[in-house]
Design a protein around this motif. Structure first.
Motif, PDB file in Angstrom:
ATOM      1  N   THR A 155      -3.254  -6.908   1.346  1.00  0.00           N
ATOM      2  CA  THR A 155      -2.385  -7.489   2.367  1.00  0.00           C
ATOM      3  C   THR A 155      -2.277  -6.549   3.561  1.00  0.00           C
ATOM      4  O   THR A 155      -2.486  -5.347   3.442  1.00  0.00           O
ATOM      5  CB  THR A 155      -0.955  -7.748   1.823  1.00  0.00           C
ATOM      6  N   ILE A 156      -1.953  -7.143   4.696  1.00  0.00           N
ATOM      7  CA  ILE A 156      -1.652  -6.386   5.909  1.00  0.00           C
ATOM      8  C   ILE A 156      -0.379  -6.961   6.523  1.00  0.00           C
ATOM      9  O   ILE A 156      -0.001  -8.099   6.239  1.00  0.00           O
ATOM     10  CB  ILE A 156      -2.806  -6.434   6.933  1.00  0.00           C
ATOM     11  N   TYR A 157       0.277  -6.175   7.351  1.00  0.00           N
ATOM     12  CA  TYR A 157       1.497  -6.649   8.009  1.00  0.00           C
ATOM     13  C   TYR A 157       1.143  -7.315   9.323  1.00  0.00           C
ATOM     14  O   TYR A 157       0.498  -6.730  10.184  1.00  0.00           O
ATOM     15  CB  TYR A 157       2.459  -5.484   8.242  1.00  0.00           C
ATOM     16  N   ASN A 158       1.558  -8.568   9.475  1.00  0.00           N
ATOM     17  CA  ASN A 158       1.347  -9.323  10.705  1.00  0.00           C
ATOM     18  C   ASN A 158       2.615  -9.178  11.544  1.00  0.00           C
ATOM     19  O   ASN A 158       3.641  -9.784  11.237  1.00  0.00           O
ATOM     20  CB  ASN A 158       1.070 -10.799  10.376  1.00  0.00           C
ATOM     21  N   GLN A 170       4.218 -12.434  13.205  1.00  0.00           N
ATOM     22  CA  GLN A 170       4.971 -13.317  12.322  1.00  0.00           C
ATOM     23  C   GLN A 170       6.021 -12.569  11.510  1.00  0.00           C
ATOM     24  O   GLN A 170       6.877 -13.193  10.892  1.00  0.00           O
ATOM     25  CB  GLN A 170       4.025 -14.066  11.390  1.00  0.00           C
ATOM     26  N   GLY A 171       5.909 -11.237  11.475  1.00  0.00           N
ATOM     27  CA  GLY A 171       6.861 -10.427  10.737  1.00  0.00           C
ATOM     28  C   GLY A 171       6.732 -10.557   9.222  1.00  0.00           C
ATOM     29  O   GLY A 171       7.720 -10.449   8.505  1.00  0.00           O
ATOM     30  N   VAL A 172       5.514 -10.797   8.742  1.00  0.00           N
ATOM     31  CA  VAL A 172       5.287 -10.967   7.299  1.00  0.00           C
ATOM     32  C   VAL A 172       4.019 -10.233   6.871  1.00  0.00           C
ATOM     33  O   VAL A 172       3.150  -9.932   7.678  1.00  0.00           O
ATOM     34  CB  VAL A 172       5.145 -12.461   6.913  1.00  0.00           C
TER      35      VAL A 172
END
Length: 100
Positions: free
Chosen positions: A19-22, A25-27
């Motif tokens: 996973t990475i932080y978007n 979108q703050g997710v």
């Protein structure tokens, strides 16, 4: 067409962060993560000349997650091409694995 060096890179990247932080979108998301991109590359592989290289790599690999990635790639090549050598390799190896 993927060469052996690129294939090794894909195998390592599959083992990376899922996973990475978007920030927009703050997710956290898997979309665009190195692992996700590598899995997408692996899903489309069709080069049957890589089968023997992957088989040899399985013999040498000790790390469970790397072997799992190799099995995934072999399975996708077999699925995408219908090459029966993949089935033979998988059947031969199943007795050797502790985590089936």
């Amino acid at each position: 067409m993927v060469n052996e060096r690129e294939l090794l890179s894909i195998i390592r990247e599959m083992d990376g962060p899922g996973t990475i932080y978007n920030e927009m979108q703050g997710v956290y998301t898997s979309e665009g993560s190195p692992s996700s991109i590598a899995y997408n590359k692996a899903r489309s592989l069709t080069d049957t000349t890589l089968i023997s290289f992957l088989s040899d790599l399985l013999e040498k690999s000790k790390k469970e997650s790397i072997k799992r990635n190799i099995y995934f790639i072999l399975g996708k090549i077999g699925e995408n091409t219908g090459d029966k050598r993949v089935v033979e390799i998988l059947l031969q190896r199943i007795g050797l694995e502790t985590n089936k």
